[in-house]
Design a protein around this motif. Structure first.
Motif, PDB file in Angstrom:
ATOM      1  N   ILE A  73       0.679  -1.178  -0.256  1.00  0.00           N
ATOM      2  CA  ILE A  73      -0.016   0.077   0.137  1.00  0.00           C
ATOM      3  C   ILE A  73       0.892   1.294   0.010  1.00  0.00           C
ATOM      4  N   LEU A  74       1.019   1.959  -0.926  1.00  0.00           N
ATOM      5  CA  LEU A  74       1.871   3.079  -1.133  1.00  0.00           C
ATOM      6  C   LEU A  74       0.874   4.236  -0.694  1.00  0.00           C
ATOM      7  N   SER A  75       1.054   4.706   0.447  1.00  0.00           N
ATOM      8  CA  SER A  75       0.316   5.736   1.188  1.00  0.00           C
ATOM      9  C   SER A  75       0.918   6.906   1.018  1.00  0.00           C
ATOM     10  N   LEU A  76       0.378   8.055   0.668  1.00  0.00           N
ATOM     11  CA  LEU A  76       0.869   9.173   0.581  1.00  0.00           C
ATOM     12  C   LEU A  76       0.232  10.267   1.428  1.00  0.00           C
ATOM     13  N   THR A 158      -7.002   0.104  -5.328  1.00  0.00           N
ATOM     14  CA  THR A 158      -5.821  -0.300  -4.953  1.00  0.00           C
ATOM     15  C   THR A 158      -4.590   0.685  -5.979  1.00  0.00           C
ATOM     16  N   GLY A 159      -3.405   0.611  -5.905  1.00  0.00           N
ATOM     17  CA  GLY A 159      -2.539   1.184  -6.720  1.00  0.00           C
ATOM     18  C   GLY A 159      -2.402   2.992  -6.622  1.00  0.00           C
ATOM     19  N   VAL A 160      -2.244   3.198  -7.870  1.00  0.00           N
ATOM     20  CA  VAL A 160      -2.256   4.762  -7.727  1.00  0.00           C
ATOM     21  C   VAL A 160      -3.492   5.287  -7.454  1.00  0.00           C
ATOM     22  N   TYR A 161      -4.572   4.689  -7.604  1.00  0.00           N
ATOM     23  CA  TYR A 161      -5.882   5.354  -7.082  1.00  0.00           C
ATOM     24  C   TYR A 161      -5.987   5.513  -5.624  1.00  0.00           C
ATOM     25  N   LEU A 162      -5.306   4.594  -4.992  1.00  0.00           N
ATOM     26  CA  LEU A 162      -5.159   4.591  -3.454  1.00  0.00           C
ATOM     27  C   LEU A 162      -4.336   5.641  -2.971  1.00  0.00           C
ATOM     28  N   SER A 163      -3.036   5.587  -3.701  1.00  0.00           N
ATOM     29  CA  SER A 163      -2.083   6.750  -3.192  1.00  0.00           C
ATOM     30  C   SER A 163      -2.884   7.963  -3.433  1.00  0.00           C
ATOM     31  N   ILE A 164      -3.533   8.117  -4.496  1.00  0.00           N
ATOM     32  CA  ILE A 164      -4.200   9.628  -4.830  1.00  0.00           C
ATOM     33  C   ILE A 164      -5.195  10.097  -3.591  1.00  0.00           C
ATOM     34  N   ILE A 165      -6.074   9.023  -3.157  1.00  0.00           N
ATOM     35  CA  ILE A 165      -7.160   9.492  -2.115  1.00  0.00           C
ATOM     36  C   ILE A 165      -6.309   9.565  -0.922  1.00  0.00           C
ATOM     37  N   THR A 166      -5.334   8.930  -0.724  1.00  0.00           N
ATOM     38  CA  THR A 166      -4.852   9.043   0.639  1.00  0.00           C
ATOM     39  C   THR A 166      -3.935  10.533   0.673  1.00  0.00           C
ATOM     40  N   GLN A 167      -3.690  10.964  -0.474  1.00  0.00           N
ATOM     41  CA  GLN A 167      -3.001  12.351  -0.591  1.00  0.00           C
ATOM     42  C   GLN A 167      -3.928  13.351  -0.422  1.00  0.00           C
ATOM     43  N   ALA A 168      -5.399  13.028  -0.968  1.00  0.00           N
ATOM     44  CA  ALA A 168      -6.401  14.053  -0.917  1.00  0.00           C
ATOM     45  C   ALA A 168      -6.913  14.174   0.417  1.00  0.00           C
TER      46      ALA A 168
END
Length: 396
Positions: A73-76, A158-168
């Protein structure tokens, strides 16, 4: 059962790392408090404070590695959990000021008096008690991570979509905490702390103890993370990272595994933030900035994700480099940080720890890239036999 898990967690690397951290927790404060200034071995108080901050960053990096390195999980947005823990500690410290504030109000913090607040908001109740504040340090980030992960993982984001919503998520919190009517000090945040548990927060002894607590907390989290990743659950976490759909077909629930790791990681990040705030003396909405979460990702990548020691090394080295670089060429630091990430991505995909392992082994396994490609092809439903043949490795 707990004893067996603990002994299983105490592999050689974990033992050495915990021993080093415990030694640091004793030696650095002793060098500051027991050795007079000017003599060999004396540690200046600014060094104690600076490296105490680095240790808090190392806890944050370890927390991020638990979800990125072991679950994929790439969390931003881990900076949000760090900041929430910091705000919970800051609220306790603000309640301890009392009549020593600028406006001498025994209940309301100075910023509330300045903004003409008439009474303390309900969500500030209880923060005059240390035990309650410590519970909130863990509950608030953990609850946010649990609720966020419940919806995200069950929706199979998953993937980049999950990273984007963690950043949001962290950016939304940034905007919320900037508001003066939100009750957390607005742009200025929480500062002007006086003491913690009755001890002067500016005293050398207090700062030395905060450093020691940071080092011991990091040692404890090394044990906890090692216990998790070396357990059966840890093997399932790695399976979810490498082949989530296969793990699901075998009967496991990847969303539950992700939710567990994400929540534990958030609690760790919150505790790191709580240790960070009394050492730096301020917490403001800038800690929610998305670039802080991205920088934490760089620490893990530089040190080596999927390891226990890697993120700690990465956090210490990158932040020490930041201290040196920003004092010499402050306007070029972000360019240097971006370049470092590109270099690590292209030439050190396994980070410093991976490079050291390859040097120690004396060679780089040529089949590793090919095997990864075959695994990815099988995961996508393709036939791995269509890939070019791989040359066998030379005999040892």
């Amino acid at each position: 059962m707990i004893t067996q898990m603990l002994f299983r967690a105490l592999d050689k690397k974990a033992i050495w790392l915990v021993a080093i951290l415990v030694a640091i927790a004793i030696a650095i404060p002793a060098g500051n408090l027991l050795i007079p200034p000017g003599q060999f071995g004396h540690v200046p108080i600014y060094v104690v404070t600076l490296f105490g901050k680095y240790l808090c960053y190392a806890i944050l990096a370890l927390a991020l590695d638990l979800v990125w390195g072991y679950v994929g999980i790439l969390s931003l947005g881990h900076g949000a959990f760090f900041a929430l823990g910091g705000y919970a500690m800051g609220m306790y410290l603000m309640r301890q000021i009392g009549t020593r504030g600028v406006y001498a109000n025994p209940v309301l913090p100075d910023f509330m008096v300045f903004l003409n607040w008439k009474e303390l908001p309900w969500y500030w109740y209880g923060f005059d008690m240390f035990w309650f504040a410590m519970i909130m340090v863990m509950v608030v980030p953990g609850l946010l991570a649990f609720v966020f992960g419940w919806f995200a993982f069950r929706s199979r984001v998953t993937g980049v979509y999950l990273s984007i919503i963690t950043q949001a998520m962290t950016y939304a919190l940034l905007l919320a905490f900037f508001r003066n009517d939100f009750g957390f000090g607005g742009n200025n945040g929480l500062t002007d702390f006086k003491d913690i548990l009755g001890f002067n927060i500016q005293a050398d002894t207090t700062r030395a103890m905060l450093f020691a607590l940071s080092a011991l907390a990091l040692a404890l989290f090394v044990l906890i993370c090692s216990m998790i990743v070396n357990s059966k659950l840890g093997k399932v976490m790695v399976a979810v990272r490498d082949a989530e759909s296969r793990t699901r077909f075998l009967g496991w629930r990847p969303e539950n595994v992700k939710l567990f790791a994400f929540t534990v990681s958030a609690v760790m990040a919150g505790i790191a933030g709580a240790l960070y705030v009394p050492q730096v003396g301020i917490i403001n909405p800038g800690e929610f900035a998305p670039e802080n979460s991205i920088e934490a990702v760089i620490w893990v990548a530089v040190g080596g994700r999927g390891t226990i020691i890697g993120p700690i090394i990465g956090a210490l080295l990158v932040n020490y480099g930041k201290t040196i670089f920003t004092s010499a060429l402050p306007e070029y630091w972000l360019f240097a940080l971006g370049g470092l990430f590109v270099i690590v991505t292209l030439f050190l995909p396994k980070g410093i720890v991976g490079l050291v392992g390859q040097i120690r082994d004396g060679r780089i396994k040529p089949n590793s890239t090919k095997l990864d490609a075959q695994s990815a092809a099988a995961e996508a439903g393709e036939d791995p036999s269509t890939l070019p043949p791989t040359k066998p490795e030379p005999a040892e």
